[in-house]
Design a protein around this motif. Structure first.
Motif, PDB file in Angstrom:
ATOM      1  N   ALA A 189       0.835  -1.210   0.000  1.00 22.52           N
ATOM      2  CA  ALA A 189       0.000   0.000   0.000  1.00 22.52           C
ATOM      3  C   ALA A 189       0.866   1.255   0.000  1.00 22.52           C
ATOM      4  O   ALA A 189       0.566   2.223  -0.702  1.00 22.52           O
ATOM      5  CB  ALA A 189      -0.930  -0.007   1.213  1.00 22.52           C
ATOM      6  N   THR A 190       1.942   1.236   0.762  1.00 20.09           N
ATOM      7  CA  THR A 190       2.852   2.377   0.814  1.00 20.09           C
ATOM      8  C   THR A 190       3.533   2.592  -0.527  1.00 20.09           C
ATOM      9  O   THR A 190       3.634   3.713  -1.023  1.00 20.09           O
ATOM     10  CB  THR A 190       3.910   2.174   1.920  1.00 20.09           C
ATOM     11  N   LYS A 191       3.985   1.507  -1.131  1.00 18.11           N
ATOM     12  CA  LYS A 191       4.627   1.605  -2.439  1.00 18.11           C
ATOM     13  C   LYS A 191       3.653   2.133  -3.488  1.00 18.11           C
ATOM     14  O   LYS A 191       4.008   2.994  -4.292  1.00 18.11           O
ATOM     15  CB  LYS A 191       5.172   0.243  -2.860  1.00 18.11           C
ATOM     16  N   ALA A 192       2.425   1.650  -3.478  1.00 15.01           N
ATOM     17  CA  ALA A 192       1.422   2.120  -4.441  1.00 15.01           C
ATOM     18  C   ALA A 192       1.137   3.608  -4.248  1.00 15.01           C
ATOM     19  O   ALA A 192       1.008   4.356  -5.227  1.00 15.01           O
ATOM     20  CB  ALA A 192       0.140   1.307  -4.293  1.00 15.01           C
ATOM     21  N   ALA A 193       1.064   4.048  -3.004  1.00 15.73           N
ATOM     22  CA  ALA A 193       0.819   5.466  -2.728  1.00 15.73           C
ATOM     23  C   ALA A 193       1.985   6.316  -3.229  1.00 15.73           C
ATOM     24  O   ALA A 193       1.778   7.388  -3.819  1.00 15.73           O
ATOM     25  CB  ALA A 193       0.597   5.685  -1.233  1.00 15.73           C
ATOM     26  N   LEU A 194       3.199   5.848  -3.027  1.00 18.63           N
ATOM     27  CA  LEU A 194       4.362   6.586  -3.498  1.00 18.63           C
ATOM     28  C   LEU A 194       4.416   6.601  -5.028  1.00 18.63           C
ATOM     29  O   LEU A 194       4.774   7.615  -5.633  1.00 18.63           O
ATOM     30  CB  LEU A 194       5.642   5.986  -2.914  1.00 18.63           C
ATOM     31  N   ASP A 195       4.024   5.501  -5.652  1.00 18.14           N
ATOM     32  CA  ASP A 195       3.958   5.466  -7.114  1.00 18.14           C
ATOM     33  C   ASP A 195       2.944   6.485  -7.639  1.00 18.14           C
ATOM     34  O   ASP A 195       3.177   7.134  -8.659  1.00 18.14           O
ATOM     35  CB  ASP A 195       3.593   4.073  -7.618  1.00 18.14           C
ATOM     36  N   ARG A 196       1.812   6.641  -6.945  1.00 18.93           N
ATOM     37  CA  ARG A 196       0.817   7.635  -7.361  1.00 18.93           C
ATOM     38  C   ARG A 196       1.391   9.041  -7.252  1.00 18.93           C
ATOM     39  O   ARG A 196       1.155   9.896  -8.111  1.00 18.93           O
ATOM     40  CB  ARG A 196      -0.462   7.488  -6.542  1.00 18.93           C
ATOM     41  N   VAL A 197       2.155   9.298  -6.207  1.00 20.64           N
ATOM     42  CA  VAL A 197       2.833  10.596  -6.078  1.00 20.64           C
ATOM     43  C   VAL A 197       3.779  10.790  -7.254  1.00 20.64           C
ATOM     44  O   VAL A 197       3.814  11.858  -7.867  1.00 20.64           O
ATOM     45  CB  VAL A 197       3.608  10.702  -4.739  1.00 20.64           C
ATOM     46  N   LEU A 221       3.598  13.752  -9.985  1.00 23.38           N
ATOM     47  CA  LEU A 221       4.743  14.634 -10.127  1.00 23.38           C
ATOM     48  C   LEU A 221       5.277  14.626 -11.556  1.00 23.38           C
ATOM     49  O   LEU A 221       5.585  15.689 -12.112  1.00 23.38           O
ATOM     50  CB  LEU A 221       5.844  14.226  -9.140  1.00 23.38           C
ATOM     51  N   ILE A 222       5.345  13.461 -12.163  1.00 18.19           N
ATOM     52  CA  ILE A 222       5.865  13.400 -13.528  1.00 18.19           C
ATOM     53  C   ILE A 222       4.899  14.091 -14.484  1.00 18.19           C
ATOM     54  O   ILE A 222       5.331  14.747 -15.439  1.00 18.19           O
ATOM     55  CB  ILE A 222       6.190  11.955 -13.963  1.00 18.19           C
ATOM     56  N   SER A 223       3.612  13.995 -14.248  1.00 13.09           N
ATOM     57  CA  SER A 223       2.669  14.691 -15.127  1.00 13.09           C
ATOM     58  C   SER A 223       2.809  16.203 -14.993  1.00 13.09           C
ATOM     59  O   SER A 223       2.723  16.935 -15.983  1.00 13.09           O
ATOM     60  CB  SER A 223       1.230  14.250 -14.855  1.00 13.09           C
ATOM     61  N   LEU A 246      10.795  14.103 -21.621  1.00 11.13           N
ATOM     62  CA  LEU A 246      11.093  12.689 -21.821  1.00 11.13           C
ATOM     63  C   LEU A 246      12.171  12.221 -20.853  1.00 11.13           C
ATOM     64  O   LEU A 246      12.066  11.145 -20.261  1.00 11.13           O
ATOM     65  CB  LEU A 246      11.523  12.441 -23.263  1.00 11.13           C
ATOM     66  N   ASP A 247      13.188  13.033 -20.649  1.00 10.70           N
ATOM     67  CA  ASP A 247      14.258  12.691 -19.721  1.00 10.70           C
ATOM     68  C   ASP A 247      13.715  12.527 -18.302  1.00 10.70           C
ATOM     69  O   ASP A 247      14.058  11.573 -17.606  1.00 10.70           O
ATOM     70  CB  ASP A 247      15.341  13.773 -19.765  1.00 10.70           C
ATOM     71  N   ALA A 248      12.856  13.450 -17.878  1.00  4.32           N
ATOM     72  CA  ALA A 248      12.263  13.360 -16.537  1.00  4.32           C
ATOM     73  C   ALA A 248      11.441  12.081 -16.405  1.00  4.32           C
ATOM     74  O   ALA A 248      11.520  11.375 -15.394  1.00  4.32           O
ATOM     75  CB  ALA A 248      11.395  14.586 -16.269  1.00  4.32           C
ATOM     76  N   PHE A 249      10.658  11.772 -17.424  1.00  8.00           N
ATOM     77  CA  PHE A 249       9.831  10.570 -17.401  1.00  8.00           C
ATOM     78  C   PHE A 249      10.694   9.313 -17.330  1.00  8.00           C
ATOM     79  O   PHE A 249      10.429   8.407 -16.544  1.00  8.00           O
ATOM     80  CB  PHE A 249       8.931  10.529 -18.632  1.00  8.00           C
ATOM     81  N   LEU A 250      11.726   9.248 -18.143  1.00 10.69           N
ATOM     82  CA  LEU A 250      12.589   8.064 -18.157  1.00 10.69           C
ATOM     83  C   LEU A 250      13.335   7.886 -16.840  1.00 10.69           C
ATOM     84  O   LEU A 250      13.521   6.758 -16.378  1.00 10.69           O
ATOM     85  CB  LEU A 250      13.557   8.126 -19.332  1.00 10.69           C
ATOM     86  N   LYS A 251      13.757   8.972 -16.222  1.00 13.25           N
ATOM     87  CA  LYS A 251      14.413   8.856 -14.914  1.00 13.25           C
ATOM     88  C   LYS A 251      13.476   8.218 -13.904  1.00 13.25           C
ATOM     89  O   LYS A 251      13.877   7.384 -13.107  1.00 13.25           O
ATOM     90  CB  LYS A 251      14.853  10.233 -14.416  1.00 13.25           C
ATOM     91  N   TYR A 252      12.216   8.628 -13.951  1.00 12.57           N
ATOM     92  CA  TYR A 252      11.250   8.065 -13.009  1.00 12.57           C
ATOM     93  C   TYR A 252      10.972   6.595 -13.305  1.00 12.57           C
ATOM     94  O   TYR A 252      10.971   5.774 -12.410  1.00 12.57           O
ATOM     95  CB  TYR A 252       9.935   8.856 -13.031  1.00 12.57           C
ATOM     96  N   THR A 253      10.757   6.265 -14.567  1.00  9.40           N
ATOM     97  CA  THR A 253      10.383   4.883 -14.890  1.00  9.40           C
ATOM     98  C   THR A 253      11.516   3.914 -14.645  1.00  9.40           C
ATOM     99  O   THR A 253      11.265   2.732 -14.408  1.00  9.40           O
ATOM    100  CB  THR A 253       9.888   4.760 -16.348  1.00  9.40           C
ATOM    101  N   ARG A 254      12.752   4.368 -14.660  1.00  7.65           N
ATOM    102  CA  ARG A 254      13.884   3.471 -14.360  1.00  7.65           C
ATOM    103  C   ARG A 254      13.832   2.973 -12.924  1.00  7.65           C
ATOM    104  O   ARG A 254      14.293   1.874 -12.627  1.00  7.65           O
ATOM    105  CB  ARG A 254      15.206   4.177 -14.600  1.00  7.65           C
TER     106      ARG A 254
END
Length: 96
Positions: free
Chosen positions: A46-54, A58-60, A85-93
Motif C-alpha cells: 500500500a505504501t509503495k502504491a501510494a508513493l507510485d501515485r505521487v 509529479l511526472i505529469s 522525456l528525460d524526466a519521465f525516463l528517470k522516473y520509470t527506471r
C-alpha cells in the motif's frame, strides 16, 4: 517556482506525501511490534502504491512544465520535449 508551490497540484502532492509518510511510520511500528509478515507486506504494498501515485502526479506536472515554453507560453520546443522525456525516463527506471 513560487507559482508551482502555490498550485493546487502542489497541495495534492504534499498531502499525498504526508499520507505516505504516515504509512512508512506505520510500517516501522509494525516491524517493531513484530507483526505477522503478511500484514507488513500488505502495508508495504500500500505504501509503495501510494508513493507510485505521487510519482505519476509529479511526472505529469513536470511534463506540463517542460512542454510549455516558459518565455511565451507557446507549445513545446524540441528541447522541452527532450526535458520532459528525460524526466519521465528517470522516473520509470526506478519503478519496477
Amino acid at each position: 517556482m513560487d507559482e508551482y508551490r502555490a498550485s493546487a497540484e502542489a497541495v495534492k502532492l504534499v498531502n499525498r506525501l504526508r499520507r505516505v509518510e504516515g504509512q512508512a511510520r506505520g510500517l516501522q511500528r509494525m516491524i517493531e511490534e513484530g507483526r505477522p509478515c503478511e500484514e507488513v507486506f500488505t502495508q508495504l504494498a500500500a505504501t509503495k502504491a501510494a508513493l507510485d501515485r505521487v510519482g505519476m502526479l509529479l511526472i505529469s506536472l513536470k511534463m506540463r512544465e517542460c512542454l510549455v515554453d516558459e518565455d511565451d507560453g507557446e507549445e513545446a520546443t524540441r528541447e522541452g520535449v527532450e526535458r520532459a522525456l528525460d524526466a519521465f525516463l528517470k522516473y520509470t527506471r526506478c519503478v519496477k
